[in-house]
Scaffold this motif. Structure first.
Motif, PDB file in Angstrom:
ATOM      1  N   THR A  66       0.852  -1.178   0.000  1.00  0.00           N
ATOM      2  CA  THR A  66       0.000   0.000   0.000  1.00  0.00           C
ATOM      3  C   THR A  66       0.897   1.240   0.000  1.00  0.00           C
ATOM      4  OG1 THR A  66      -0.194  -0.249   2.405  1.00  0.00           O
ATOM      5  CG2 THR A  66      -2.020  -1.073   1.064  1.00  0.00           C
ATOM      6  N   PRO A  67       0.362   2.388  -0.445  1.00  0.00           N
ATOM      7  CA  PRO A  67       1.187   3.600  -0.579  1.00  0.00           C
ATOM      8  C   PRO A  67       1.847   4.081   0.711  1.00  0.00           C
ATOM      9  CG  PRO A  67      -0.853   3.854  -1.786  1.00  0.00           C
ATOM     10  CD  PRO A  67      -0.978   2.582  -0.990  1.00  0.00           C
ATOM     11  N   ASP A  68       1.357   3.647   1.868  1.00  0.00           N
ATOM     12  CA  ASP A  68       1.947   4.074   3.135  1.00  0.00           C
ATOM     13  C   ASP A  68       3.154   3.236   3.558  1.00  0.00           C
ATOM     14  OD1 ASP A  68       0.389   1.841   3.572  1.00  0.00           O
ATOM     15  OD2 ASP A  68      -0.813   2.708   5.172  1.00  0.00           O
ATOM     16  N   LEU A  69       3.566   2.283   2.720  1.00  0.00           N
ATOM     17  CA  LEU A  69       4.743   1.451   3.010  1.00  0.00           C
ATOM     18  C   LEU A  69       5.809   1.647   1.935  1.00  0.00           C
ATOM     19  CD1 LEU A  69       3.001  -1.915   4.016  1.00  0.00           C
ATOM     20  CD2 LEU A  69       3.855  -0.109   5.535  1.00  0.00           C
ATOM     21  N   ASN A  70       7.024   1.977   2.361  1.00  0.00           N
ATOM     22  CA  ASN A  70       8.121   2.126   1.401  1.00  0.00           C
ATOM     23  C   ASN A  70       9.503   1.887   2.005  1.00  0.00           C
ATOM     24  OD1 ASN A  70       8.632   4.418   2.865  1.00  0.00           O
ATOM     25  ND2 ASN A  70       8.123   5.853   1.232  1.00  0.00           N
ATOM     26  N   ALA A  71       9.564   1.251   3.168  1.00  0.00           N
ATOM     27  CA  ALA A  71      10.838   1.059   3.860  1.00  0.00           C
ATOM     28  C   ALA A  71      11.748   0.022   3.203  1.00  0.00           C
ATOM     29  CB  ALA A  71      10.603   0.688   5.321  1.00  0.00           C
ATOM     30  N   THR A  72      11.163  -0.926   2.459  1.00  0.00           N
ATOM     31  CA  THR A  72      11.970  -1.964   1.805  1.00  0.00           C
ATOM     32  C   THR A  72      11.133  -2.689   0.764  1.00  0.00           C
ATOM     33  OG1 THR A  72      13.532  -3.772   2.197  1.00  0.00           O
ATOM     34  CG2 THR A  72      11.441  -3.864   3.399  1.00  0.00           C
ATOM     35  N   PHE A  73      11.793  -3.507  -0.007  1.00  0.00           N
ATOM     36  CA  PHE A  73      11.115  -4.381  -0.964  1.00  0.00           C
ATOM     37  C   PHE A  73      10.682  -5.658  -0.241  1.00  0.00           C
ATOM     38  CE2 PHE A  73      14.198  -2.051  -3.599  1.00  0.00           C
ATOM     39  CZ  PHE A  73      13.341  -1.493  -4.539  1.00  0.00           C
ATOM     40  N   PRO A  74       9.400  -6.007  -0.250  1.00  0.00           N
ATOM     41  CA  PRO A  74       8.977  -7.243   0.420  1.00  0.00           C
ATOM     42  C   PRO A  74       9.570  -8.500  -0.228  1.00  0.00           C
ATOM     43  CG  PRO A  74       7.148  -6.283  -0.783  1.00  0.00           C
ATOM     44  CD  PRO A  74       8.261  -5.291  -0.836  1.00  0.00           C
ATOM     45  N   ALA A  75       9.956  -8.420  -1.486  1.00  0.00           N
ATOM     46  CA  ALA A  75      10.569  -9.566  -2.159  1.00  0.00           C
ATOM     47  C   ALA A  75      11.860 -10.004  -1.469  1.00  0.00           C
ATOM     48  CB  ALA A  75      10.841  -9.233  -3.624  1.00  0.00           C
ATOM     49  N   GLU A  76      12.498  -9.097  -0.776  1.00  0.00           N
ATOM     50  CA  GLU A  76      13.728  -9.445  -0.059  1.00  0.00           C
ATOM     51  C   GLU A  76      13.469 -10.551   0.968  1.00  0.00           C
ATOM     52  OE1 GLU A  76      17.595  -9.697   1.017  1.00  0.00           O
ATOM     53  OE2 GLU A  76      16.781  -8.605  -0.709  1.00  0.00           O
ATOM     54  N   ALA A  77      12.263 -10.618   1.498  1.00  0.00           N
ATOM     55  CA  ALA A  77      11.928 -11.682   2.461  1.00  0.00           C
ATOM     56  C   ALA A  77      12.050 -13.054   1.812  1.00  0.00           C
ATOM     57  CB  ALA A  77      10.521 -11.474   3.015  1.00  0.00           C
ATOM     58  N   ALA A  78      11.636 -13.176   0.550  1.00  0.00           N
ATOM     59  CA  ALA A  78      11.757 -14.457  -0.158  1.00  0.00           C
ATOM     60  C   ALA A  78      13.225 -14.829  -0.342  1.00  0.00           C
ATOM     61  CB  ALA A  78      11.046 -14.391  -1.504  1.00  0.00           C
ATOM     62  N   ARG A  79      14.041 -13.860  -0.662  1.00  0.00           N
ATOM     63  CA  ARG A  79      15.475 -14.134  -0.820  1.00  0.00           C
ATOM     64  C   ARG A  79      16.081 -14.569   0.509  1.00  0.00           C
ATOM     65  NH1 ARG A  79      14.449 -14.925  -5.537  1.00  0.00           N
ATOM     66  NH2 ARG A  79      14.665 -13.305  -7.111  1.00  0.00           N
ATOM     67  N   GLN A  80      15.663 -13.941   1.596  1.00  0.00           N
ATOM     68  CA  GLN A  80      16.171 -14.322   2.919  1.00  0.00           C
ATOM     69  C   GLN A  80      15.733 -15.731   3.316  1.00  0.00           C
ATOM     70  OE1 GLN A  80      15.096 -11.169   5.645  1.00  0.00           O
ATOM     71  NE2 GLN A  80      16.511  -9.729   4.683  1.00  0.00           N
ATOM     72  N   LEU A  81      14.615 -16.203   2.744  1.00  0.00           N
ATOM     73  CA  LEU A  81      14.177 -17.582   2.977  1.00  0.00           C
ATOM     74  C   LEU A  81      14.963 -18.578   2.123  1.00  0.00           C
ATOM     75  CD1 LEU A  81      10.286 -17.080   3.088  1.00  0.00           C
ATOM     76  CD2 LEU A  81      11.805 -17.620   5.017  1.00  0.00           C
ATOM     77  N   GLY A  82      15.817 -18.073   1.244  1.00  0.00           N
ATOM     78  CA  GLY A  82      16.603 -18.941   0.373  1.00  0.00           C
ATOM     79  C   GLY A  82      15.942 -19.236  -0.956  1.00  0.00           C
ATOM     80  N   TRP A  83      14.887 -18.516  -1.300  1.00  0.00           N
ATOM     81  CA  TRP A  83      14.167 -18.730  -2.547  1.00  0.00           C
ATOM     82  C   TRP A  83      14.887 -17.976  -3.666  1.00  0.00           C
ATOM     83  CZ3 TRP A  83       8.304 -18.180  -0.946  1.00  0.00           C
ATOM     84  CH2 TRP A  83       8.032 -19.105   0.072  1.00  0.00           C
TER      85      TRP A  83
END
Length: 127
Positions: A53-70
């Motif tokens: 949503t427009p009120d979130l911009n602190a990071t890319f949520p896709a980074e969470a998938a990379r941190q899971l090893g995906w």
């Protein structure tokens, strides 16, 4: 025997604050719950689209998938439309995965405050 198809698996969660730590933790929780609820492994995932949503911009949520090893799952982040009555501080996910489940057997996952988004579906809810 059922045919394996690419199916869309939806999910969403809310965060308490616009911080990288909060977005990554909630997104990782959402991704793991989506995968577990649908018995999907990263090698079965064709792609994942994330929106904020427009009120979130602190990071890319896709980074969470990379941190899971995906590492090999194609990922894309986008911005949600700023609809006036939209749920604030929300991360949404559309996971495309190969599965033998029918559309009715897919378990969509709505965590925390996002549980209100799809009360019409049999969803996995936590939080």
């Amino acid at each position: 025997m059922k045919n394996r198809m690419i199916r869309g698996i939806r999910g969403a969660t809310t965060v308490d604050a616009d911080t990288a730590e909060e977005i990554l933790a909630r997104t990782a929780e959402l991704l793991q719950t989506m995968a577990e609820a649908n018995a999907v492994e990263p090698d079965q995932m064709a792609s994942i689209i994330f929106t904020l949503t427009p009120d979130l911009n602190a990071t890319f949520p896709a980074e969470a998938a990379r941190q899971l090893g995906w590492k090999y799952v194609p990922l894309l982040c986008a911005r949600e439309l700023p609809v006036p009555h939209g749920l604030p501080r929300t991360v949404r996910v559309l996971m495309h995965a190969e599965t033998d489940r029918s559309p009715r057997e897919i378990r969509h996952v709505y965590l925390r405050g996002a549980a209100v988004l799809r009360e019409d579906l049999d969803t996995v809810e936590r939080g």
